[in-house]
Design an enzyme around this catalytic site. Structure first.
Site, PDB file in Angstrom:
ATOM      1  N   PHE A 127       0.856  -1.191   0.000  1.00  0.00           N
ATOM      2  CA  PHE A 127       0.000   0.000   0.000  1.00  0.00           C
ATOM      3  C   PHE A 127       0.887   1.234   0.000  1.00  0.00           C
ATOM      4  O   PHE A 127       1.723   1.401   0.900  1.00  0.00           O
ATOM      5  CB  PHE A 127      -0.947   0.051   1.210  1.00  0.00           C
ATOM      6  CG  PHE A 127      -1.881   1.229   1.134  1.00  0.00           C
ATOM      7  CD1 PHE A 127      -3.013   1.182   0.328  1.00  0.00           C
ATOM      8  CD2 PHE A 127      -1.606   2.398   1.823  1.00  0.00           C
ATOM      9  CE1 PHE A 127      -3.862   2.290   0.223  1.00  0.00           C
ATOM     10  CE2 PHE A 127      -2.449   3.513   1.724  1.00  0.00           C
ATOM     11  CZ  PHE A 127      -3.580   3.445   0.925  1.00  0.00           C
ATOM     12  N   ASP A 214       9.225   2.429   2.094  1.00  0.00           N
ATOM     13  CA  ASP A 214       8.043   3.176   2.522  1.00  0.00           C
ATOM     14  C   ASP A 214       7.824   2.857   4.000  1.00  0.00           C
ATOM     15  O   ASP A 214       7.343   1.784   4.346  1.00  0.00           O
ATOM     16  CB  ASP A 214       6.843   2.754   1.668  1.00  0.00           C
ATOM     17  CG  ASP A 214       5.545   3.447   2.087  1.00  0.00           C
ATOM     18  OD1 ASP A 214       5.513   4.028   3.192  1.00  0.00           O
ATOM     19  OD2 ASP A 214       4.566   3.397   1.325  1.00  0.00           O
ATOM     20  N   LYS A 243       2.319   9.553   8.404  1.00  0.00           N
ATOM     21  CA  LYS A 243       1.494   9.178   9.561  1.00  0.00           C
ATOM     22  C   LYS A 243       1.985   9.679  10.923  1.00  0.00           C
ATOM     23  O   LYS A 243       1.540  10.711  11.397  1.00  0.00           O
ATOM     24  CB  LYS A 243       1.283   7.661   9.569  1.00  0.00           C
ATOM     25  CG  LYS A 243       0.423   7.192   8.394  1.00  0.00           C
ATOM     26  CD  LYS A 243      -0.184   5.825   8.625  1.00  0.00           C
ATOM     27  CE  LYS A 243      -1.298   5.535   7.623  1.00  0.00           C
ATOM     28  NZ  LYS A 243      -0.858   4.989   6.345  1.00  0.00           N
TER      29      LYS A 243
HETATM   30  C1  LIG Z   1      -1.050   5.212   4.969  1.00  0.00           C
HETATM   31  C2  LIG Z   1       0.044   4.809   4.074  1.00  0.00           C
HETATM   32  C3  LIG Z   1       0.357   5.553   2.920  1.00  0.00           C
HETATM   33  C4  LIG Z   1      -0.481   6.719   2.451  1.00  0.00           C
HETATM   34  O1  LIG Z   1      -0.486   7.765   3.341  1.00  0.00           O
HETATM   35  P1  LIG Z   1      -1.560   8.978   3.190  1.00  0.00           P
HETATM   36  O2  LIG Z   1      -1.099   9.970   4.193  1.00  0.00           O
HETATM   37  O3  LIG Z   1      -2.904   8.389   3.486  1.00  0.00           O
HETATM   38  O4  LIG Z   1      -1.467   9.454   1.794  1.00  0.00           O
HETATM   39  C5  LIG Z   1       1.464   5.164   2.190  1.00  0.00           C
HETATM   40  N1  LIG Z   1       2.205   4.116   2.549  1.00  0.00           N
HETATM   41  C6  LIG Z   1       1.939   3.385   3.641  1.00  0.00           C
HETATM   42  C7  LIG Z   1       2.832   2.254   4.013  1.00  0.00           C
HETATM   43  C8  LIG Z   1       0.846   3.694   4.432  1.00  0.00           C
HETATM   44  O5  LIG Z   1       0.554   2.946   5.504  1.00  0.00           O
END
Ligand SMILES: *Cc1c(COP(=O)(O)O)cnc(C)c1O
Length: 390
Positions: A127, A214, A243
């Site tokens: 994701f 990420d 986050k």
């Molecule tokens: C939540 C998340 C995103 C996206 O973040 P947003 O602030 O909602 O755009 C990207 N990568 C990972 C691993 C995430 O958990």
């Protein structure tokens, strides 16, 4: 009826205030927060040091522009570069934007190497966000359906499978980078083996690819280290954060090191809000509190307490596939879809989440106490046991 666009199936509750790991709804009912707004409220709710720092900053300066120097952003970048052992930071406002920056950086890096159609290796169940490029990098067909044509230039492989990437390396001369989550969050708390991460580092060195992690969900102390990849003893070329970085104030970051540093020059990328004084004060204060209050050790200890409690309480249950995680990134995989548990927990005053259909996910704040961790286990175990008996 409120006029919000219908993008979320919301639970029937609205909160008015919070304190530490407790939230209070409009009826005054109290909830134990096992989600921290999806790993956002690193310091819980209403943390005194964060509130004081933000109040001070709101009264001084909230926004200027990246047309000028921003000392708060410089300070936050210095702190991040030090704990990540990386060279440069680009600030933005969210996780998907941080990944957009990483994807653009990798493409520009590729073009500078003479690769006209650069490709990035991404993982199944990954994701990376909801913008077009990050949705295209995301490994979830349901999230992508209806938004075609997707952005091209991604090659998908199974997660935690070195042989699959080695195959791509043999046949695809356009690859410039690998993008992956050291622990997949939305994908179901899937943990990459440390040996796998070290092999990716070696492969990227051999092929001149960028290793891009990420850490939007797994970073910032949650796994007991500043960043989850550090458990494997590797250094990435690019890392994305968001986050938990601002403990509730929106901020994202894309960090670069080594070969990835210096790729972006003025005019290549930007953000109006990115790195503004308010958001950077939130980030810097969050980082300082994690450090001074030793919250990474807390994450390790409390994570073990919660996982041990869950394993013990669920030991005799039929239908538990695995209790797993690292620090305060915890998944309980069931052998069946279990989305209904979220509502049942809410009724009992507990906030949890279910991801990838069958995985109960817990993402408590790093300030949760042992007593609250024990309470969380005591509330959750009977809910799961009853659910599995039906
Ligand atoms: C939540 C998340 C995103 C996206 O973040 P947003 O602030 O909602 O755009 C990207 N990568 C990972 C691993 C995430 O958990």
């Amino acid at each position: 009826m409120p006029h919000l666009m219908n993008t979320y199936g919301r639970l029937p509750v609205a909160f008015t205030h919070g304190e530490g790991c407790r939230l209070f709804d409009e009826q005054g009912k109290s909830y134990l927060d096992g989600m921290s707004g999806i790993a956002v409220n690193t310091l819980g709710h209403n943390h005194p040091r964060l509130v004081a720092a933000l109040s001070r900053q709101v009264g001084r300066l909230m926004h200027t522009s990246n047309l000028y120097h921003i000392r708060e952003a410089e300070d936050a970048s210095d702190h991040l570069a030090r704990i990540a052992k990386m060279d440069e930071v680009f600030f933005c406002n969210s996780g998907c934007e941080a990944n957009e920056a990483a994807i653009k950086l990798a493409r520009l890096y590729g073009h500078q190497q003479g690769i006209d159609q650069p490709a990035i290796i991404v993982m199944e169940q990954a994701f990376h966000g909801r913008t077009l490029a990050t949705l295209s990098a995301t490994g979830n067909r349901k999230a992508q359906a209806g938004f075609e044509p997707l952005v091209s230039g991604f090659v998908r492989v199974p997660f935690d499978d070195l042989a699959a990437i080695e195959q791509v390396a043999l046949h695809n001369p356009n690859v410039v980078a690998i993008l992956f989550e050291p622990i997949q969050g939305e994908g179901g708390i899937n943990i990459a083996h440390h040996e796998y991460m070290r092999s990716l580092r070696t492969l990227c060195n051999e092929k001149n690819w960028l290793l891009m992690v990420d850490e939007v969900q797994c970073g910032l102390g949650r796994t007991g280290a500043w960043f989850a990849h550090q458990h494997a003893g590797i250094l990435p070329d690019v890392m994305t954060l968001a986050k938990g970085l601002g403990s509730g104030v929106p901020i994202g970051a894309c960090l670069a090191a080594g070969r990835a540093a210096g790729v972006f020059q003025p005019g290549n990328h930007g953000s109006t809000f990115g790195g503004n004084p308010l958001a950077c004060t939130a980030a810097l204060t969050t980082l300082k509190v994690i450090e001074t209050d030793d919250l990474m050790t807390r994450a390790t200890e409390l994570g073990e307490l919660i996982r041990d409690g869950l394993r013990h309480g669920l030991a005799d249950a039929d239908g538990i596939v695995e209790v797993r995680g690292d620090g305060l990134l915890i998944g309980i995989e069931l052998d069946r879809p279990c989305g209904d548990l979220v509502k049942r927990a809410l009724a009992k005053g507990l906030l949890i989440n279910v991801t990838a259909d069958k995985v109960v996910r817990l993402l408590p704040a790093l300030v949760m106490s042992d007593a609250e961790g024990t309470e969380l286990v005591a509330l959750l175990v009977p809910l799961i046991l009853d659910f599995l008996k039906e």
